[in-house]
Design an enzyme around this catalytic site. Structure first.
Site: not given
Length: 214
Positions: A191-192
């Site tokens: 999710n970065r």
């Protein structure tokens, strides 16, 4: 224009947490370097990008090969009269970076470059194949040349000149030691929400660590 907005991947191979890191960034770099080497998938683990501020005021990055690292810093070799060498002479504050895609890791090193002692440059130069030694002599790195044949003709002349002779290191070619001031370790996460741990050198030569927001 090609649209790259759908180029995405998930990062989920590892994590970087404060309870698993050493006090010294060189130790962590050593661990990551050998883990990447053992894991495979990176042809030249020692390939790094070096960024300098040029004489024209612009930053410039290029890939060179790391040849040694220890508690003092990181060593690479080049032509001192090259564009890179002149930039370092004018401003020794440089940046090194490694991107190891196989383990989704990046290391960014801010440091100050200084020439290595001549004995270190001599020892490394003597370990190189003769072709690489002659290549260092024939190439006036970064200078404009008329064509490819110019290089090949001059190399052939040098091969004849040095046949059966020892090839000494030219004085304008040698090593730089980059003494790190900051070292940031980046580990890709889902999710970065990537892990970023920065080591910063303190006035007493200890290292302060901080977690940075991704």
């Amino acid at each position: 224009m090609k649209d790259l907005s759908n180029y995405r991947k998930s990062y989920d191979k590892s994590e970087l947490l404060e309870n698993s890191i050493p006090e010294d960034p060189i130790n962590l770099f050593n661990r990551w370097f050998h883990e990447t080497e053992d894991f495979g998938g990176v042809e030249e683990v020692n390939a790094m990008t070096i960024a300098t501020i040029g004489m024209d005021g612009f930053p410039k990055s290029r890939v060179v090969l790391l040849k040694k690292f220890n508690e003092e810093g990181f060593i690479f070799y080049t032509n001192y009269n090259s564009e890179k060498g002149k930039a370092i002479q004018n401003n020794p504050n440089i940046c090194l970076s490694f991107f190891w895609t196989s383990l989704e890791r990046q290391v960014i090193i801010k440091g100050v470059a200084e020439k290595t002692p001549e004995a270190i440059s001599d020892n490394y130069f003597s370990s190189r194949p003769d072709g690489s030694k002659l290549g260092a002599i024939v190439s006036h790195q970064s200078e404009i040349i008329p064509n490819r044949e110019y290089l090949e003709t001059n190399l052939q002349l040098l091969e004849e000149q040095y046949q059966g002779k020892e090839i000494d290191r030219p004085k304008n070619w040698g090593g730089y030691l980059v003494r790190p001031q900051e070292v940031e370790f980046w580990q890709g996460r889902a999710n970065r929400l990537h892990d970023r741990i920065r080591y910063k050198l303190q006035s007493d030569f200890s290292w302060k660590t901080d977690r940075l927001s991704p």
